[in-house]
Design a protein around this motif. Sequence first.
Motif, PDB file in Angstrom:
ATOM      1  N   ILE A 185       0.867  -1.176   0.000  1.00 32.88           N
ATOM      2  CA  ILE A 185       0.000   0.000   0.000  1.00 32.88           C
ATOM      3  C   ILE A 185       0.903   1.224   0.000  1.00 32.88           C
ATOM      4  CG2 ILE A 185      -1.727   1.290   1.279  1.00 32.88           C
ATOM      5  CD1 ILE A 185      -1.410  -2.535   1.477  1.00 32.88           C
ATOM      6  N   LEU A 186       0.843   1.974  -1.096  1.00 29.01           N
ATOM      7  CA  LEU A 186       1.825   3.014  -1.393  1.00 29.01           C
ATOM      8  C   LEU A 186       1.165   4.390  -1.411  1.00 29.01           C
ATOM      9  CD1 LEU A 186       4.810   3.494  -2.388  1.00 29.01           C
ATOM     10  CD2 LEU A 186       3.912   3.272  -4.716  1.00 29.01           C
ATOM     11  N   ASP A 187       1.869   5.361  -0.847  1.00 30.35           N
ATOM     12  CA  ASP A 187       1.360   6.729  -0.886  1.00 30.35           C
ATOM     13  C   ASP A 187       2.518   7.699  -1.075  1.00 30.35           C
ATOM     14  OD1 ASP A 187      -1.056   8.384  -0.689  1.00 30.35           O
ATOM     15  OD2 ASP A 187      -0.085   9.265   1.051  1.00 30.35           O
ATOM     16  N   PHE A 188       2.308   8.669  -1.961  1.00 29.57           N
ATOM     17  CA  PHE A 188       3.277   9.734  -2.198  1.00 29.57           C
ATOM     18  C   PHE A 188       2.706  11.059  -1.698  1.00 29.57           C
ATOM     19  CE2 PHE A 188       4.075   7.116  -6.193  1.00 29.57           C
ATOM     20  CZ  PHE A 188       5.218   6.511  -5.707  1.00 29.57           C
ATOM     21  N   LYS A 189       3.583  11.928  -1.255  1.00 30.13           N
ATOM     22  CA  LYS A 189       3.227  13.324  -1.026  1.00 30.13           C
ATOM     23  C   LYS A 189       4.183  14.176  -1.855  1.00 30.13           C
ATOM     24  CE  LYS A 189      -0.084  12.200   1.531  1.00 30.13           C
ATOM     25  NZ  LYS A 189      -1.384  12.117   0.843  1.00 30.13           N
ATOM     26  N   THR A 190       3.664  15.287  -2.354  1.00 33.92           N
ATOM     27  CA  THR A 190       4.454  16.113  -3.262  1.00 33.92           C
ATOM     28  C   THR A 190       4.437  17.579  -2.832  1.00 33.92           C
ATOM     29  OG1 THR A 190       2.617  16.692  -4.745  1.00 33.92           O
ATOM     30  CG2 THR A 190       3.761  14.596  -5.162  1.00 33.92           C
ATOM     31  N   THR A 191       5.346  18.334  -3.426  1.00 34.06           N
ATOM     32  CA  THR A 191       5.303  19.780  -3.245  1.00 34.06           C
ATOM     33  C   THR A 191       4.007  20.311  -3.853  1.00 34.06           C
ATOM     34  OG1 THR A 191       6.521  20.051  -5.323  1.00 34.06           O
ATOM     35  CG2 THR A 191       7.807  20.066  -3.276  1.00 34.06           C
ATOM     36  N   ASN A 232      -2.528  12.262  10.389  1.00 37.88           N
ATOM     37  CA  ASN A 232      -2.776  13.317   9.415  1.00 37.88           C
ATOM     38  C   ASN A 232      -3.057  12.674   8.062  1.00 37.88           C
ATOM     39  OD1 ASN A 232      -2.690  15.426   7.587  1.00 37.88           O
ATOM     40  ND2 ASN A 232      -0.708  16.226   8.250  1.00 37.88           N
ATOM     41  N   GLU A 233      -4.226  12.951   7.496  1.00 40.39           N
ATOM     42  CA  GLU A 233      -4.608  12.351   6.218  1.00 40.39           C
ATOM     43  C   GLU A 233      -3.659  12.755   5.097  1.00 40.39           C
ATOM     44  OE1 GLU A 233      -8.508  12.159   3.256  1.00 40.39           O
ATOM     45  OE2 GLU A 233      -8.772  12.724   5.362  1.00 40.39           O
ATOM     46  N   HIS A 234      -2.925  13.837   5.278  1.00 39.93           N
ATOM     47  CA  HIS A 234      -2.001  14.310   4.248  1.00 39.93           C
ATOM     48  C   HIS A 234      -0.548  13.922   4.548  1.00 39.93           C
ATOM     49  CE1 HIS A 234      -5.256  16.545   2.423  1.00 39.93           C
ATOM     50  NE2 HIS A 234      -5.551  17.041   3.603  1.00 39.93           N
ATOM     51  N   TYR A 235      -0.368  13.011   5.496  1.00 40.21           N
ATOM     52  CA  TYR A 235       0.957  12.484   5.830  1.00 40.21           C
ATOM     53  C   TYR A 235       0.996  11.046   5.333  1.00 40.21           C
ATOM     54  CZ  TYR A 235       5.200  11.803   8.635  1.00 40.21           C
ATOM     55  OH  TYR A 235       6.495  11.567   9.051  1.00 40.21           O
ATOM     56  N   ALA A 236       1.960  10.727   4.474  1.00 40.31           N
ATOM     57  CA  ALA A 236       1.917   9.477   3.718  1.00 40.31           C
ATOM     58  C   ALA A 236       1.913   8.229   4.598  1.00 40.31           C
ATOM     59  CB  ALA A 236       3.086   9.428   2.734  1.00 40.31           C
ATOM     60  N   MET A 237       2.690   8.199   5.668  1.00 36.28           N
ATOM     61  CA  MET A 237       2.742   7.000   6.496  1.00 36.28           C
ATOM     62  C   MET A 237       1.400   6.734   7.164  1.00 36.28           C
ATOM     63  SD  MET A 237       5.038   4.645   7.292  1.00 36.28           S
ATOM     64  CE  MET A 237       3.793   3.420   6.946  1.00 36.28           C
ATOM     65  N   ASP A 238       0.767   7.784   7.672  1.00 34.83           N
ATOM     66  CA  ASP A 238      -0.548   7.621   8.292  1.00 34.83           C
ATOM     67  C   ASP A 238      -1.568   7.133   7.267  1.00 34.83           C
ATOM     68  OD1 ASP A 238       0.590   8.592  10.621  1.00 34.83           O
ATOM     69  OD2 ASP A 238      -0.130  10.644  10.320  1.00 34.83           O
ATOM     70  N   LYS A 239      -1.503   7.697   6.064  1.00 34.75           N
ATOM     71  CA  LYS A 239      -2.460   7.337   5.018  1.00 34.75           C
ATOM     72  C   LYS A 239      -2.268   5.883   4.572  1.00 34.75           C
ATOM     73  CE  LYS A 239      -4.857   9.732   2.576  1.00 34.75           C
ATOM     74  NZ  LYS A 239      -4.567  10.276   1.243  1.00 34.75           N
ATOM     75  N   SER A 240      -1.027   5.475   4.316  1.00 34.99           N
ATOM     76  CA  SER A 240      -0.796   4.127   3.795  1.00 34.99           C
ATOM     77  C   SER A 240      -1.187   3.062   4.819  1.00 34.99           C
ATOM     78  CB  SER A 240       0.668   3.947   3.365  1.00 34.99           C
ATOM     79  OG  SER A 240       1.541   3.954   4.470  1.00 34.99           O
ATOM     80  N   PHE A 241      -0.942   3.320   6.097  1.00 33.69           N
ATOM     81  CA  PHE A 241      -1.303   2.333   7.122  1.00 33.69           C
ATOM     82  C   PHE A 241      -2.823   2.200   7.232  1.00 33.69           C
ATOM     83  CE2 PHE A 241      -1.953   1.039  11.644  1.00 33.69           C
ATOM     84  CZ  PHE A 241      -1.389  -0.229  11.536  1.00 33.69           C
ATOM     85  N   PHE A 242      -3.523   3.321   7.161  1.00 28.56           N
ATOM     86  CA  PHE A 242      -4.984   3.264   7.211  1.00 28.56           C
ATOM     87  C   PHE A 242      -5.541   2.535   5.988  1.00 28.56           C
ATOM     88  CE2 PHE A 242      -9.081   4.963   5.875  1.00 28.56           C
ATOM     89  CZ  PHE A 242      -9.861   4.682   6.992  1.00 28.56           C
ATOM     90  N   LEU A 243      -5.026   2.856   4.808  1.00 23.71           N
ATOM     91  CA  LEU A 243      -5.511   2.203   3.590  1.00 23.71           C
ATOM     92  C   LEU A 243      -5.220   0.703   3.607  1.00 23.71           C
ATOM     93  CD1 LEU A 243      -4.563   4.843   0.853  1.00 23.71           C
ATOM     94  CD2 LEU A 243      -6.775   4.495   1.980  1.00 23.71           C
ATOM     95  N   ALA A 244      -4.141   0.311   4.274  1.00 23.84           N
ATOM     96  CA  ALA A 244      -3.852  -1.119   4.419  1.00 23.84           C
ATOM     97  C   ALA A 244      -4.937  -1.800   5.250  1.00 23.84           C
ATOM     98  CB  ALA A 244      -2.481  -1.312   5.065  1.00 23.84           C
ATOM     99  N   LYS A 245      -5.397  -1.130   6.293  1.00 20.81           N
ATOM    100  CA  LYS A 245      -6.459  -1.698   7.125  1.00 20.81           C
ATOM    101  C   LYS A 245      -7.767  -1.811   6.342  1.00 20.81           C
ATOM    102  CE  LYS A 245      -5.793   1.184  10.642  1.00 20.81           C
ATOM    103  NZ  LYS A 245      -5.950   1.794  11.997  1.00 20.81           N
ATOM    104  N   VAL A 246      -8.038  -0.830   5.496  1.00 24.16           N
ATOM    105  CA  VAL A 246      -9.248  -0.886   4.668  1.00 24.16           C
ATOM    106  C   VAL A 246      -9.137  -2.016   3.644  1.00 24.16           C
ATOM    107  CG1 VAL A 246     -10.628   0.353   2.960  1.00 24.16           C
ATOM    108  CG2 VAL A 246      -9.761   1.559   4.978  1.00 24.16           C
ATOM    109  N   THR A 247      -7.971  -2.141   3.023  1.00 33.19           N
ATOM    110  CA  THR A 247      -7.752  -3.218   2.048  1.00 33.19           C
ATOM    111  C   THR A 247      -7.954  -4.579   2.696  1.00 33.19           C
ATOM    112  OG1 THR A 247      -6.126  -1.829   0.889  1.00 33.19           O
ATOM    113  CG2 THR A 247      -6.107  -4.189   0.404  1.00 33.19           C
TER     114      THR A 247
END
Length: 306
Positions: A14-20, A179-194
């Motif tokens: 489960i991958l997430d990027f954040k960008t400028t 934080n929904e806009h912090y990649a580690m928090d987002k990817s871990f949550f999406l892993a739980k949903v998956t």
Amino acid sequence: MAARYRCPFENLVILDFKTTCEENNYDYLTEIIQISATVLNIRDKVIVKRRSDIQTFVRPVINPLLSEYCAQMTGIDQNTINTADTFPVVYNQFVAWLQEHNFQERSFAFVCENSQNMWRYAQYQFLLLDQALPAMFRQWISLEVAFRDLFPGRTCDHLPGETLVEKTSNHYNIEFTGNEHYAMDKSFFLAKVTKRILDDNNLITVNQNFRCFAGKRTVPLNVDPNWKTNFQSAMLVIERMLPLVFAYARNYFPDESFGKCFFCRQQSDVCTGLDNEQYPDELFEQLVEPSVFAIAARLVDDDDEE
């Protein structure tokens, strides 16, 4: 719970990027500043923590200073970015991490929130480097599509919440922390949903990939004069600018489909995505001002810059 997950892969990453970014500016050359991944082991039905998580920051080189909006939204501070490696170094570290954990190309798949991570962020980052998009990024599982497909009419608009995180959190009663806009928090949550979708005996497999040609790009587009500040209008413009278009993959077979363009059926070393097969002359002619996004990635011919 089903005896075996309905998934053709050994692991899901489960991958997430954040960008400028800048507030209300979508004509912006986005550079990846954070890469996070969480592993879901399909055989053991567990989210693998610690040893298999990756959390890496990336130092942008074109716009090295984060905007105030970007720093506040992501929670990433400038000092963290200043001491990070640049994308080529971090990408090589990411590949080494995959190899270290024996994630062979056809045995795992990336899961992303939606198409934005691969189509808009990864594709553009490699264009900035003038490098072909790697084969492993040419197909992925859009969790948004997988979740939406669970409902009649393939829509989840009836569910409470504005974002996918809010909708899935409410629907499955899975609390989002961080934080929904912090990649580690987002990817871990999406892993739980998956994992929850798989626990309910639903199929999870690749449902989006890239193609070099799309019929919808042959239809003339009347460019919104305010496209730079309107997200929906900007996505229509960027869809014409970027060489590769994402498509829905309803039938994906890892051994046959991995790394291939969904249109020309060529591998990524042939269909590199570095040249736009549907160059949008009429779009660039409509732009009142040159596009920073396009110029930085060499997506516009010299004649169209004038």
